[in-house]
Design a protein around this motif. Structure first.
Motif, PDB file in Angstrom:
ATOM      1  N   THR A  19       0.823  -1.214   0.000  1.00  0.00           N
ATOM      2  CA  THR A  19       0.000   0.000   0.000  1.00  0.00           C
ATOM      3  C   THR A  19       0.857   1.265   0.000  1.00  0.00           C
ATOM      4  O   THR A  19       0.372   2.343   0.347  1.00  0.00           O
ATOM      5  CB  THR A  19      -0.928   0.006   1.227  1.00  0.00           C
ATOM      6  N   ALA A  22      -0.650   4.152  -1.928  1.00  0.00           N
ATOM      7  CA  ALA A  22      -2.096   4.361  -1.780  1.00  0.00           C
ATOM      8  C   ALA A  22      -2.401   5.489  -0.802  1.00  0.00           C
ATOM      9  O   ALA A  22      -1.590   5.840   0.058  1.00  0.00           O
ATOM     10  CB  ALA A  22      -2.768   3.072  -1.310  1.00  0.00           C
ATOM     11  N   THR A  24      -5.452   6.747   2.017  1.00  0.00           N
ATOM     12  CA  THR A  24      -6.637   6.372   2.781  1.00  0.00           C
ATOM     13  C   THR A  24      -7.512   7.611   2.935  1.00  0.00           C
ATOM     14  O   THR A  24      -7.051   8.653   3.406  1.00  0.00           O
ATOM     15  CB  THR A  24      -6.263   5.828   4.166  1.00  0.00           C
ATOM     16  N   HIS A 146      -1.556   5.878   2.948  1.00  0.00           N
ATOM     17  CA  HIS A 146      -1.736   4.568   3.570  1.00  0.00           C
ATOM     18  C   HIS A 146      -0.430   4.062   4.172  1.00  0.00           C
ATOM     19  O   HIS A 146      -0.433   3.337   5.179  1.00  0.00           O
ATOM     20  CB  HIS A 146      -2.261   3.577   2.535  1.00  0.00           C
ATOM     21  N   ASP A 150      -2.837   3.135   8.668  1.00  0.00           N
ATOM     22  CA  ASP A 150      -3.874   2.237   8.188  1.00  0.00           C
ATOM     23  C   ASP A 150      -5.228   2.692   8.714  1.00  0.00           C
ATOM     24  O   ASP A 150      -5.367   3.783   9.270  1.00  0.00           O
ATOM     25  CB  ASP A 150      -3.560   0.802   8.615  1.00  0.00           C
ATOM     26  N   SER A 430      -9.993   3.653  -0.345  1.00  0.00           N
ATOM     27  CA  SER A 430      -8.554   3.529  -0.515  1.00  0.00           C
ATOM     28  C   SER A 430      -8.266   3.623  -2.003  1.00  0.00           C
ATOM     29  O   SER A 430      -8.895   2.925  -2.804  1.00  0.00           O
ATOM     30  CB  SER A 430      -8.049   2.198   0.041  1.00  0.00           C
TER      31      SER A 430
END
Length: 472
Positions: A19, A22, A24, A146, A150, A430
């Motif tokens: 991740t 990525a 969030t 990310h 988390d 996400s």
């Protein structure tokens, strides 16, 4: 409140680098009009107390690292409309005893995060807040990389922000210890007697592969899945919110448990006797069966469930009143021989396969082994292993332990407002660069009334069969 000084730049030794690129995103719908000036003031206060939030993601290191600082990335706007004009999922539009399917506006993420979703580059600022004030509600939009946080840490950040607004004390914040987290795993394995330890997919080396060639191939497949629908050579995806009322979930759980216990009495179980199925188990099983309703029951297509797992419970915990902010999850895989097996075995066995996967993989030895794998490959590019197409690797991310509906922003209500300042809807997401989103992808949340919401991303044609599928 006294905080230890933070380094200007730091890295972590343990992280799921799948991740790494990525972002969030978490959108909250709050009942009532909130005071924007107060929201910004409390944002600044939180960054001053937790300077890790004022830093950036450093992408020139491998793996990525972080800075600390005092940057406050806050923005606000006002829309002259009611929250009901936005056609967001709402409990008033749901059934009290059966599932409800609500098509999600494809621009819903832009509604919340109106100028904070980068297209080509990745998310760099470690904490971003956007506020949209409506006539009768307020949209709060939080974004973090990310690789920095988390789902659990994202909730911890938002909860701390809410507590500052309410005048409540917040936790101290500290960085994860600069040691491999595998060395912080504690406790002994405690498998139930009916769960043998020799199960597949405990070691992540069976789930993931390293190397530039496999990574390029994997990324290429993901990019194709994003671009092909836009070019008209593959079908588009469609997102829906599925609402499962409390009574439906309880009945699903009770029926499944009765079936499991009866099978155990008849000697039909090789493992899992005496286990209790959780609500997450049966909801996930139900959603999987719905999602693949379009596939023939005799399909031999390989199939695995990717399940996001929070391993914090296995670590030595920080002192009371202190939080680690980090990306503390990795991906488990619950194995089925084929989609046909998923569709034809008794429903309770689908839920049981998920329960067994979680039980085995939460054992300290499994967590330690998994973390050692991520630590060994912390500078590597990883991709999913196995004979699977992305369409047959559904990813489920449970956010059901995060109490968003319990957050109270009433202290920030403008004078005379009729709203109660409570969160009435959570909209998580996400996203990778170029707005890449996996599918099938499912995020689970509570609705604040004992029921559950699921944000589900599937191919558009799959939904016709989902709506018509039997419940078990």
């Amino acid at each position: 409140m006294v905080h230890q000084p933070f380094p200007e730049q730091y890295s972590v030794l343990t992280s799921n680098n799948m991740t790494q690129d990525a972002g969030t995103y978490c959108g909250l719908v709050v009942s009532g009009v909130l005071d924007v000036a107060m929201l910004e003031t409390k944002h600044r206060e939180l960054v001053s107390l937790w300077p890790v939030l004022g830093g950036k993601l450093v992408t020139t290191t491998q793996p990525y690292s972080f800075t600390t600082g005092n940057t406050v990335d806050f923005g606000s706007r006002q829309l002259s409309c009611s929250v009901y004009d936005l056609h967001l999922p709402n409990l008033r539009d749901t059934s009290s005893d059966k599932p409800t399917y609500i098509t999600l506006n494809p621009d819903v993420d832009d509604l919340f995060h109106y100028d904070t979703i980068p297209f080509f580059n990745i998310v760099e600022q470690l904490f971003t807040l956007r506020v949209t004030v409506l006539n009768d509600a307020t949209l709060l939009a939080f974004r973090v990389p990310h690789h920095f946080a988390d789902g659990r840490s994202t909730f911890d950040i938002i909860e701390a922000y809410c507590n500052l607004i309410s005048g409540k004390p917040i936790a101290r914040i500290t960085l994860p210890p600069h040691v491999p987290l595998s060395t912080m795993v504690h406790g002994r394995d405690e498998l139930p007697p009916s769960v043998p330890a020799n199960a597949p997919f405990i070691h992540p080396a069976e789930n993931f592969t390293t190397g530039a060639l496999s990574y390029v191939s994997f990324v290429g497949k993901v990019i194709y899945k994003v671009l092909a629908p836009k070019l008209g050579i593959d079908e588009p995806n469609e997102e829906k919110y599925i609402h499962l009322p409390a009574s439906f979930v309880l009945d699903l759980q009770s029926t499944s448990q009765i079936q499991l216990d009866q099978a155990a009495k008849l000697g039909e179980l090789k493992e899992g006797v005496g286990l209790t199925l959780t609500k997450n188990d049966v909801i996930t099983a139900w959603l999987l069966r719905r999602s693949y309703a379009h596939v023939p029951a005799d399909s031999s297509t390989p199939f695995d469930l990717i399940y996001n797992f929070n391993y914090r419970q296995a670590l030595i915990q920080p002192e009371a009143g202190t939080n680690f902010i980090f990306n503390g999850f990795y991906n488990l895989r619950a194995h089925f021989t084929s989609i046909g097996e998923l569709k034809t075995i008794p429903f309770y066995r689908v839920a049981l396969a998920i329960r067994l996967c979680c039980i085995r993989n939460k054992q300290p030895s499994a967590v330690r082994t998994s973390l050692e794998f991520w630590e060994k490959n912390r500078s590597s590019r990883l991709s999913l292993a196995g004979p699977y197409q992305l369409d047959n690797l559904p990813n489920v991310s449970p956010w059901t332990t995060f109490g968003y509906n319990e957050l109270d922003f009433s202290s920030a209500l403008r004078y005379g407002e009729k709203g109660n300042g409570k969160v009435v809807l959570t909209v998580p997401c996400s996203m990778l660069p170029m707005r890449m989103m996996m599918k099938p992808f499912i995020m689970l949340m509570k609705d604040g009334q004992g029921g559950y919401w699921a944000r589900v991303n599937l191919f558009k044609s799959w939904w016709d069969e989902v709506n018509e599928a039997h419940y078990m």
